[in-house]
Design a protein around this motif. Structure first.
Motif, PDB file in Angstrom:
ATOM      1  N   UNK A 143       0.831  -1.207   0.000  1.00  0.00           N
ATOM      2  CA  UNK A 143       0.000   0.000   0.000  1.00  0.00           C
ATOM      3  C   UNK A 143       0.864   1.255   0.000  1.00  0.00           C
ATOM      4  N   UNK A 144       1.934   1.221   0.817  1.00  0.00           N
ATOM      5  CA  UNK A 144       2.842   2.373   0.852  1.00  0.00           C
ATOM      6  C   UNK A 144       3.485   2.585  -0.519  1.00  0.00           C
ATOM      7  N   UNK A 145       3.924   1.495  -1.144  1.00  0.00           N
ATOM      8  CA  UNK A 145       4.532   1.598  -2.475  1.00  0.00           C
ATOM      9  C   UNK A 145       3.530   2.158  -3.479  1.00  0.00           C
ATOM     10  N   UNK A 146       2.281   1.706  -3.399  1.00  0.00           N
ATOM     11  CA  UNK A 146       1.263   2.213  -4.317  1.00  0.00           C
ATOM     12  C   UNK A 146       1.012   3.704  -4.101  1.00  0.00           C
ATOM     13  N   UNK A 147       1.034   4.129  -2.843  1.00  0.00           N
ATOM     14  CA  UNK A 147       0.862   5.556  -2.571  1.00  0.00           C
ATOM     15  C   UNK A 147       2.018   6.359  -3.157  1.00  0.00           C
ATOM     16  N   UNK A 148       3.227   5.822  -3.035  1.00  0.00           N
ATOM     17  CA  UNK A 148       4.378   6.490  -3.645  1.00  0.00           C
ATOM     18  C   UNK A 148       4.229   6.507  -5.170  1.00  0.00           C
ATOM     19  N   UNK A 149       3.777   5.377  -5.738  1.00  0.00           N
ATOM     20  CA  UNK A 149       3.587   5.318  -7.194  1.00  0.00           C
ATOM     21  C   UNK A 149       2.543   6.328  -7.645  1.00  0.00           C
ATOM     22  N   UNK A 150       1.469   6.467  -6.852  1.00  0.00           N
ATOM     23  CA  UNK A 150       0.432   7.439  -7.183  1.00  0.00           C
ATOM     24  C   UNK A 150       0.980   8.860  -7.144  1.00  0.00           C
ATOM     25  N   UNK A 151       1.736   9.151  -6.082  1.00  0.00           N
ATOM     26  CA  UNK A 151       2.296  10.503  -5.949  1.00  0.00           C
ATOM     27  C   UNK A 151       3.299  10.798  -7.064  1.00  0.00           C
ATOM     28  N   UNK A 152       4.179   9.831  -7.345  1.00  0.00           N
ATOM     29  CA  UNK A 152       5.170  10.034  -8.409  1.00  0.00           C
ATOM     30  C   UNK A 152       4.484  10.157  -9.762  1.00  0.00           C
ATOM     31  N   UNK A 153       3.492   9.285 -10.012  1.00  0.00           N
ATOM     32  CA  UNK A 153       2.769   9.361 -11.278  1.00  0.00           C
ATOM     33  C   UNK A 153       2.052  10.683 -11.442  1.00  0.00           C
ATOM     34  N   UNK A 154       1.435  11.183 -10.361  1.00  0.00           N
ATOM     35  CA  UNK A 154       0.746  12.469 -10.424  1.00  0.00           C
ATOM     36  C   UNK A 154       1.727  13.596 -10.734  1.00  0.00           C
ATOM     37  N   UNK A 155       2.873  13.559 -10.059  1.00  0.00           N
ATOM     38  CA  UNK A 155       3.864  14.624 -10.276  1.00  0.00           C
ATOM     39  C   UNK A 155       4.432  14.568 -11.697  1.00  0.00           C
ATOM     40  N   UNK A 156       4.786  13.364 -12.133  1.00  0.00           N
ATOM     41  CA  UNK A 156       5.370  13.229 -13.469  1.00  0.00           C
ATOM     42  C   UNK A 156       4.335  13.584 -14.539  1.00  0.00           C
ATOM     43  N   UNK A 157       3.090  13.154 -14.341  1.00  0.00           N
ATOM     44  CA  UNK A 157       2.057  13.444 -15.338  1.00  0.00           C
ATOM     45  C   UNK A 157       1.850  14.944 -15.487  1.00  0.00           C
ATOM     46  N   UNK A 158       1.850  15.664 -14.381  1.00  0.00           N
ATOM     47  CA  UNK A 158       1.677  17.111 -14.482  1.00  0.00           C
ATOM     48  C   UNK A 158       2.900  17.770 -15.109  1.00  0.00           C
ATOM     49  N   UNK A 159       4.078  17.192 -14.857  1.00  0.00           N
ATOM     50  CA  UNK A 159       5.259  17.720 -15.535  1.00  0.00           C
ATOM     51  C   UNK A 159       5.204  17.505 -17.041  1.00  0.00           C
ATOM     52  N   UNK A 160       4.639  16.360 -17.450  1.00  0.00           N
ATOM     53  CA  UNK A 160       4.528  16.065 -18.876  1.00  0.00           C
ATOM     54  C   UNK A 160       3.437  16.916 -19.519  1.00  0.00           C
ATOM     55  N   UNK A 161       2.319  17.075 -18.796  1.00  0.00           N
ATOM     56  CA  UNK A 161       1.170  17.769 -19.364  1.00  0.00           C
ATOM     57  C   UNK A 161       1.363  19.290 -19.376  1.00  0.00           C
TER      58      UNK A 161
END
Length: 425
Positions: A143-161
């Protein structure tokens, strides 16, 4: 465009989260399976080692009984006297088993050696509890890893978008203003930067084409006005002669109608030339009822002697903020089409607080023509293949320019209904 970029960001975030779920699930299950396999292997080694040690210590032990070491309990019984064994292990064949007895978990080894049945059991209740705690820990870590993945994905996606959103915002600034110069800047030397460069190049080419189109339409229109005016004056002089025969007067009438068509075509060219440059014109609210009645009287020549009734139904006061010339052209094109293609019946012009509707009982529009009704040079009458119109294309262009919406319904040989919505839907 904000919704579009948010959808892209959500898709990227979802991709990261899905990848994290798959990786975490695979790793978690692998750890759990590996833990169970290692524990089972260790317990089996302990059982075999205990049995070997017991036989080495008591090689001549043949009497039934129960013996306990520090880690295991061992039952001994001749193969012919298994009734001496406890019921929960009595019927087990050779092999290794997991049993639960008296709310305790056991790992059991059954071996037949030299006519003797050996049952070695190991109490692994505490190990099972440790295993359950390990599984809980694995899932918590997942669950902790998934939360990190969610946070990293959100940050990277906004950087890309972000550069995509920046490009979209800059493009929106010249939406509906293709004749204005624009400079797309602030992009890195990557795919987005290349896209911005190509968009700017395309816009510059479009702007030059529009400038040439407007100049051509304006120049041609003004050049045509002089000969058309001369012809019109000549026709008026001819028609003023009361001694003309009926046949000659009909010919002069046809010439006058052709002149009117040419004048309307010239006005159409002028509208196309300035449709994107109305900033200097008066755009105060205007009563559409007055414009409609004026245009109907101007266009009645298209009805001639046809048995068609024209009704103006003003259900509510409709005011539209736009140059009067633009509104005249908009209404004239709709009314003219209705007058042209209605041979009998009625034509209704309906005004409400937010729309204008022109309904007729004319020849209607076939399905093939409906698919391209707002494009240039669409044939309106299959019986007259030389008749090609710009009217509905002009209506569409005007609506597009001012943010209005035009729609239509039509049934072949039963009539058509065109509606212009002046308020955003």
């Amino acid at each position: 465009m904000q919704k579009t970029t948010n959808r892209i960001a959500r898709r990227i975030t979802f991709a990261f989260l899905s990848f994290g779920v798959v990786i975490t699930l695979v790793l978690g299950l692998s750890l759990i399976v590996a833990f169970k396999t290692i524990v089972a292997s260790m317990l089996d080694d302990i059982l075999y080692a205990e049995l070997k040690h017991f036989r080495e210590q008591t090689p001549n032990m043949l009497d039934p009984g129960y013996f306990r070491s520090r880690t295991t309990g061992i039952y001994i019984s001749p193969l012919s006297e298994t009734y001496n064994l406890p019921a929960h292990v009595r019927d087990l064949d050779q092999g290794i088993y997991d049993l639960t007895y008296n709310q305790r978990d056991y790992r059991v080894l059954v071996e037949h050696i030299d006519g003797i049945r050996y049952v070695v059991k190991f109490d692994d209740t505490n190990i099972h509890e440790l295993e359950r705690e390990f599984i809980i820990l694995v899932w918590l870590c997942s669950i902790v890893v998934l939360m990190f993945a969610l946070a990293i994905g959100w940050r990277i996606s906004h950087g890309i978008v972000q550069p995509i959103k920046q490009l979209a915002d800059q493009v929106i600034t010249f939406k509906n203003k293709p004749d204005e110069s624009v400079q797309l800047s602030g992009f890195s030397d990557d795919e987005i930067g290349d896209l911005a460069h190509e968009v700017q190049h395309y816009h510059n080419q479009l702007r030059l084409l529009l400038i040439r189109e407007k100049e051509f339409a304006s120049n041609v229109s003004h050049e045509l006005r002089t000969p058309i005016t001369s012809i019109s004056l000549a026709v008026e002089i001819l028609s003023s002669n009361t001694n003309l025969p009926t046949r000659e007067r009909e010919r002069i009438g046809r010439i006058q109608r052709a002149i009117n068509e040419m004048i309307e075509l010239i006005e159409t060219f002028l509208v196309l030339a300035r449709i994107h440059n109305e900033s200097d014109e008066d755009c105060r609210p205007r009563k559409m009822g007055t414009i409609v009645r004026k245009v109907i009287e101007q266009q009645r020549v298209w009805l001639g002697d046809k048995p068609v009734e024209v009704h103006v139904i003003e259900k509510a006061l409709l005011k539209v903020s736009a140059p009067s010339g633009i509104l005249d052209v908009l209404v004239a094109n709709l009314v003219r089409n209705a007058f042209r293609y209605t041979e009998q019946g009625s034509i209704k012009v309906i005004l409400t607080s937010d729309r204008l509707t022109v309904a007729d009982t004319g020849i209607g529009i076939d399905a093939l023509t409906q698919a391209q009704i707002f494009k240039c040079y669409v044939k309106k009458d299959e019986c007259d293949p030389n008749k090609v119109g710009l009217g509905l294309m002009i209506v569409y262009r005007i609506c597009e320019r001012y943010g209005w919406h035009v729609s239509f319904e039509s049934i072949k040989n039963r009539g058509s209904e065109f509606t212009v919505w002046f308020l955003p839907q």
